[in-house]
Design an enzyme around this catalytic site. Structure first.
Site, short mmCIF file in Angstrom:
data_model
loop_
_atom_site.label_atom_id
_atom_site.label_comp_id
_atom_site.label_asym_id
_atom_site.label_seq_id
_atom_site.Cartn_x
_atom_site.Cartn_y
_atom_site.Cartn_z
N TYR A 215 -18.23 -3.50 0.31
CA TYR A 215 -17.14 -3.54 1.30
C TYR A 215 -17.44 -4.58 2.39
CZ TYR A 215 -13.86 -1.87 4.88
OH TYR A 215 -12.87 -1.79 5.82
N SER B 146 -12.90 -6.44 9.21
CA SER B 146 -13.48 -5.16 9.66
C SER B 146 -14.68 -5.50 10.54
CB SER B 146 -13.96 -4.36 8.44
OG SER B 146 -14.85 -3.33 8.84
N1 LIG Z 1 -9.54 2.86 8.79
C1 LIG Z 1 -10.60 2.17 9.22
O1 LIG Z 1 -11.50 2.72 9.87
C2 LIG Z 1 -10.70 0.68 8.93
C3 LIG Z 1 -11.68 -0.06 9.60
C4 LIG Z 1 -11.79 -1.42 9.35
C5 LIG Z 1 -10.95 -2.03 8.43
N2 LIG Z 1 -10.02 -1.29 7.78
C6 LIG Z 1 -9.18 -1.98 6.81
O2 LIG Z 1 -7.82 -1.75 7.09
C7 LIG Z 1 -7.08 -1.83 5.88
C8 LIG Z 1 -6.17 -0.63 5.76
O3 LIG Z 1 -6.97 0.52 5.68
P1 LIG Z 1 -6.46 1.94 6.15
O4 LIG Z 1 -7.49 2.49 7.03
O5 LIG Z 1 -5.07 1.87 6.61
O6 LIG Z 1 -6.59 2.74 4.77
P2 LIG Z 1 -5.49 3.42 3.84
O7 LIG Z 1 -6.24 3.94 2.68
O8 LIG Z 1 -4.67 4.35 4.65
O9 LIG Z 1 -4.56 2.20 3.40
C9 LIG Z 1 -4.93 1.26 2.42
C10 LIG Z 1 -3.69 0.98 1.57
O10 LIG Z 1 -4.03 -0.04 0.62
C11 LIG Z 1 -3.42 0.33 -0.61
N3 LIG Z 1 -4.10 -0.31 -1.73
C12 LIG Z 1 -5.33 -0.02 -2.25
N4 LIG Z 1 -5.59 -0.80 -3.29
C13 LIG Z 1 -4.51 -1.63 -3.44
C14 LIG Z 1 -4.18 -2.66 -4.36
N5 LIG Z 1 -5.00 -3.01 -5.35
N6 LIG Z 1 -2.99 -3.30 -4.21
C15 LIG Z 1 -2.12 -2.94 -3.23
N7 LIG Z 1 -2.37 -1.95 -2.34
C16 LIG Z 1 -3.55 -1.31 -2.45
C17 LIG Z 1 -3.57 1.86 -0.66
O11 LIG Z 1 -2.71 2.45 -1.60
C18 LIG Z 1 -3.25 2.22 0.79
O12 LIG Z 1 -1.86 2.45 0.96
C19 LIG Z 1 -8.09 -1.98 4.75
O13 LIG Z 1 -8.19 -3.34 4.38
C20 LIG Z 1 -9.37 -1.49 5.39
O14 LIG Z 1 -10.50 -2.05 4.79
C21 LIG Z 1 -9.86 0.05 8.01
#
Ligand SMILES: NC(=O)c1ccc[n+]([C@@H]2O[C@H](COP(=O)([O-])OP(=O)(O)OC[C@H]3O[C@@H](n4cnc5c(N)ncnc54)[C@H](O)[C@@H]3O)[C@@H](O)[C@H]2O)c1
Length: 249
Positions: free
Chosen positions: A154, A141
């Site tokens: 985080y 991130s």
């Molecule tokens: N959306 C943003 O702005 C953003 C920015 C930087 C990084 N990220 C990273 O991208 C990744 C995906 O995030 P997203 O935005 O798609 O969010 P999201 O919430 O849509 O997806 C995250 C997924 O991870 C799953 N999950 C959570 N805990 C889990 C576990 N213990 N085991 C297996 N699966 C699990 C959830 O059920 C969900 O389907 C994450 O690692 C997040 O930190 C997102």
């Protein structure tokens, strides 16, 4: 493009957001997919969308923070497909909290999914990736690269993912396994529902964690993950690719 027609790719966090968009992108490029998530309903929706592309999909409910579950996820993938070419670690959770109110439980929960989960998946997958000459793409991130307020657990977890990625890249690069990460900025996905800032949060600091241009959808990250996972990135190892519209430029 058909860059993954002979590849087996395992994607965690595939039920939603960036994980789902990545699974769909890889399916459209011909990948056989092992998909995993704690959210069974969302996982099935992603699997159905990917199968509509005509690819073989194994969907498995699993928790990346649990050692036995991780072993199951990887074993089932290799039992089903006979190999593993790419591991994409996307599963993650987010929480906004003032440092002073962050409990040890908050800290442990976030580290356990984002950092320990990534470590466990990489460790379990590595023997199979060594066999296939495969690669790993982790999800860091921009919080790993610059201060994002109210995200001490985080940001620390993502800093760990950034460092772990470089370590694996150097440790296994000469044996033919690449390891890279993406660092998304602010992407419109359900994780943003956790955008519950502490009371009195400084709006200028809020701006720091938002993209400079309008927020983008998860497909913008999925395409970068697909690039790093593909042979187009054959000489890219240990890189953290920012996908943030230039926010940290
Ligand atoms: N959306 C943003 O702005 C953003 C920015 C930087 C990084 N990220 C990273 O991208 C990744 C995906 O995030 P997203 O935005 O798609 O969010 P999201 O919430 O849509 O997806 C995250 C997924 O991870 C799953 N999950 C959570 N805990 C889990 C576990 N213990 N085991 C297996 N699966 C699990 C959830 O059920 C969900 O389907 C994450 O690692 C997040 O930190 C997102």
């Amino acid at each position: 493009m058909d860059r993954f027609s002979d590849k087996v790719v395992l994607v965690t966090g595939a039920a939603s957001g960036i994980g789902r968009a990545t699974a769909e992108r890889l399916a459209s490029e011909g990948a056989s997919l092992a998909l995993s998530d704690v959210n069974a309903d969302g996982l099935e929706e992603t699997a159905t969308a990917c199968r509509a592309e005509g690819v073989d999909v194994l969907a498995q409910v699993g928790n990346v923070g649990d050692e036995a579950s991780v072993a199951d996820i990887v074993r089932s993938c290799v039992d089903h497909f006979g190999r593993l070419d790419v591991l994409v670690n996307v599963a993650g959770i987010l929480q906004f909290k003032d440092l002073r109110e962050t409990t040890l439980d908050d800290w442990n929960r976030i580290i356990s999914v984002n950092l320990t989960g990534t470590f466990l998946m990489c460790r379990e997958a590595m023997p199979h990736l060594l066999n296939s000459g495969g690669n790993i793409v982790n999800t860091a991130s921009t919080a790993a690269l610059a201060g994002h307020p109210w995200t001490v657990s985080y940001s620390a977890s993502k800093g760990g993912v950034f460092a772990l990625t470089q370590t694996i890249a150097v440790e296994f690069g000469k044996q033919g396994v690449r390891c890279n990460s993406v660092a998304p900025g602010s992407v419109l996905t359900p994780i943003q529902q956790a955008f519950d800032l502490p009371e009195g949060a400084d709006p200028k600091l809020v701006y720091r964690i938002m993209a400079l241009d309008k927020q983008r959808g998860p497909e913008t990250v999925a395409s970068s993950i697909a690039f790093l996972a593909s042979d187009d990135a054959a000489h890219v190892n240990g890189t953290c690719l920012k996908v943030d519209g230039g926010t940290l430029a």
